[in-house]
Design an enzyme around this catalytic site. Structure first.
Site, PDB file in Angstrom:
ATOM      1  N   ASP A  47      26.506   4.081 -22.002  1.00  0.00           N
ATOM      2  CA  ASP A  47      27.926   3.889 -22.225  1.00  0.00           C
ATOM      3  C   ASP A  47      28.064   2.832 -23.317  1.00  0.00           C
ATOM      4  OD1 ASP A  47      30.748   4.143 -21.665  1.00  0.00           O
ATOM      5  OD2 ASP A  47      30.599   2.191 -20.675  1.00  0.00           O
ATOM      6  N   ASP A  58      31.226   0.606 -24.284  1.00  0.00           N
ATOM      7  CA  ASP A  58      31.969  -0.611 -23.965  1.00  0.00           C
ATOM      8  C   ASP A  58      31.514  -1.160 -22.609  1.00  0.00           C
ATOM      9  OD1 ASP A  58      33.218   0.357 -26.211  1.00  0.00           O
ATOM     10  OD2 ASP A  58      35.131   0.775 -25.240  1.00  0.00           O
TER      11      ASP A  58
END
Length: 166
Positions: free
Chosen positions: A8, A10
């Protein structure tokens, strides 16, 4: 077929400052460079899979998101850490821009679309791959794709990576 690490963006690779999209928003997580280098050295394909509802919400354009992602990849590369691909989902059920409105887009995590597309595009071995995310929706996308999921609690990504079996 090659195993991969799916990351991922952020809150895992970069600090989550609330819809990061400006160059000055780009702050790599502590240990991000070292972790990505470790996976590169182990022969893993390194793929970013990121929901980017800021596009759908009209906070920034698709082009700005792509430029920001390219800057992230370049900053990591400048330090010897290679990202092989970035898959981003700009769709959201409450989009202000009709082009990005979708009630349940197959790419939007917790759906596994980005992972499955990367597997096809890059000839990845999903059973030997894993995902690192900071939300339950990341782990659910991994589960639906047949990939081991690991919840990153924040902090130093390299230290976290060292606790994983690969």
């Amino acid at each position: 077929m090659t195993p991969a690490v799916f990351l991922d963006r952020d809150g895992v690779l970069i600090e989550d400052v609330g819809y990061p999209h400006r160059d000055e928003d780009l702050r790599l997580m502590p240990g991000a460079v070292e972790a990505v280098r470790r996976w590169n050295d182990r022969g893993l394909v390194t793929v970013v899979v990121t929901n980017q509802s800021g596009v759908a919400r009209g906070l920034f354009s698709l082009e700005r998101m792509e430029a920001f992602n390219a800057l992230m990849v370049a900053r990591l590369a400048d330090q010897g850490a290679r990202i092989d691909a970035v898959y981003a989902c700009p769709f959201h059920g409450e989009a202000v821009d009709d082009r990005y409105r979708h009630p349940d887009h197959p790419d939007r995590k917790p759906n596994p679309g980005m992972i499955l597309r990367a597997a096809r595009d890059l000839d990845l071995d999903l059973p030997r791959s894993f995902l690192i995310g900071d939300r339950d929706s990341d782990l659910e996308a991994a589960r639906r794709a047949g990939v081991a999921g690991h919840l990153f609690p924040g902090g130093d990504l390299a230290a976290f990576a060292a606790t994983l079996p690969i």
